[in-house]
Enzyme design. Structure first.
Site, mmCIF file in Angstrom:
data_model
loop_
_atom_site.group_PDB
_atom_site.id
_atom_site.type_symbol
_atom_site.label_atom_id
_atom_site.label_comp_id
_atom_site.label_asym_id
_atom_site.label_seq_id
_atom_site.Cartn_x
_atom_site.Cartn_y
_atom_site.Cartn_z
ATOM 1 N N SER A 142 -11.107 0.109 2.603
ATOM 2 C CA SER A 142 -10.389 0.022 3.876
ATOM 3 C C SER A 142 -9.927 1.408 4.319
ATOM 4 O O SER A 142 -9.324 2.143 3.537
ATOM 5 C CB SER A 142 -9.179 -0.903 3.747
ATOM 6 N N ARG B 18 0.815 -1.220 0.000
ATOM 7 C CA ARG B 18 0.000 0.000 0.000
ATOM 8 C C ARG B 18 0.847 1.267 0.000
ATOM 9 O O ARG B 18 0.503 2.270 0.615
ATOM 10 C CB ARG B 18 -0.948 0.011 1.208
ATOM 11 N N GLU C 183 -5.525 5.162 5.073
ATOM 12 C CA GLU C 183 -5.390 4.969 3.626
ATOM 13 C C GLU C 183 -6.084 6.078 2.845
ATOM 14 O O GLU C 183 -5.709 6.386 1.721
ATOM 15 C CB GLU C 183 -5.983 3.614 3.204
#
Length: 339
Positions: free
Chosen positions: A259, A189, A329
């Site tokens: 998420s 990520r 995120e």
């Protein structure tokens, strides 16, 4: 210099026609379904338009925020001052290169589901793990999007970006730069583009948006080069369906940005948030999902401030109990004030 939205709107209207709008509700352009208006909204669908827009904004000193499908962004209730531009560059070429491989050159604005649906029936694999990823491939580069042990970085060879870093200090034209895979700093990520967008948390636990820049982000993903491989179309179709069904079973159906927090090493953010008793907690029209605690969903009439309040609560409680500093995120964009 003060931004004059009417002047900017009229000048952009001459360049982009009906792709320009005034006071466009950003709730229409993010998967949370929240957010106030953009002073000026424009959609750009060619590399030339993107470079031209960045050049114009640099020359006029107009604030410019670049966005994609709005799948990982939380716009403030007060909206965004300046120009907001959606990168809608979705043209692509596919060239076979022998030995059962092909090379895909694709615009950053194309959605993951669309490109999969177009190349998989032709027997080209490499992206089939992502049918449930709602964002664009350009956004996928920034976060190195992935699932089930696969990520975009495994097939990505290079990225063309519009580099506007020099525009911050002077009204100069941006440059187009190609970064090879080894220069992208890809990991879980993460990419070289991620650090500049990371949300920090202040001493009171409030999420704090990254500082405003003239051109945000200063490095704009424009085009990608991806290596594909030959695969049986039926097997690809089965894999795509499996990924779709898994996402449908495990993720909430309400509006969300996916998420909220990265998984910390060796653990899961959803487990930690559930362990501190926040699963199902609501604030206004936002809720920490009852299906998966690492999702914040809009259960009806949510405001950006509601989502931010839940972000603060989840981050703070997990930190207080486990000492884990969860990394958000989702990006905060627009005119945010401390909660």
């Amino acid at each position: 210099m003060t931004f004059d939205a009417e002047i900017a709107y009229n000048e952009l209207l001459a360049h982009f026609g009906n792709r320009v709008r005034r006071n466009e509700p950003l709730a229409r352009h993010c998967t949370f379904g929240v957010g106030g208006p953009a002073d000026v909204w424009v959609s750009v669908d060619t590399p030339e338009d993107l470079v031209g827009l960045v050049t114009l904004c640099a020359e006029r000193r107009w604030p410019l925020l670049i966005t994609g499908n709005g799948t990982n962004v939380l716009y403030a209730d007060a909206g965004v001052r300046g120009v907001v531009a959606r990168v809608a560059i979705n043209a692509y070429t596919l060239e076979e290169s022998g030995a059962g491989t092909a090379f895909l050159t694709v615009g950053a604005g194309i959605s993951w589901p669309r490109i999969i649906n177009e190349i998989a029936p032709k027997g080209w694999g490499g992206l089939e793990f992502g049918p449930g990823i709602p964002g664009t491939l350009g956004g996928g580069v920034v976060s190195n999007a992935g699932v089930h042990g696969h990520d975009l970085g495994q097939v990505l060879e290079w990225v063309d970006i519009v580099d506007a870093r020099q525009c911050e200090e002077a009204p100069v034209a941006p440059t187009v730069v190609r970064y090879q895979h080894s220069e992208l700093e890809l990991s879980y990520r993460h990419s070289r583009f991620r650090a500049q967008r990371r949300v920090q948390f202040d001493g009171e636990g409030n999420p704090v948006a990254a500082p405003h820049k003239l051109i945000e982000p200063a490095e704009i993903v424009m085009q990608l080069g991806i290596r594909l491989h030959r695969e049986d179309p039926q097997q690809l179709r089965a894999a795509i369906e499996e990924h779709k069904q898994y996402r449908k079973r495990t993720q909430p159906p309400q509006q969300s940005a996916g998420s909220m927090f990265k998984n910390p090493q060796g653990d899961y953010s959803g487990r930690l948030i559930e362990a501190v008793g926040l699963k199902g907690m609501t604030h206004g029209g936002a809720q920490i999902s009852e299906r998966h605690a690492n999702f914040i969903v809009n259960v009806g009439g949510a405001r950006a401030a509601d989502v931010a309040a839940l972000i603060k609560e989840a981050h703070q409680r997990v930190y207080d109990r486990f000492g884990v500093d969860l990394e958000l995120e989702v990006e905060l964009r627009g005119e945010w004030k401390v909660l």
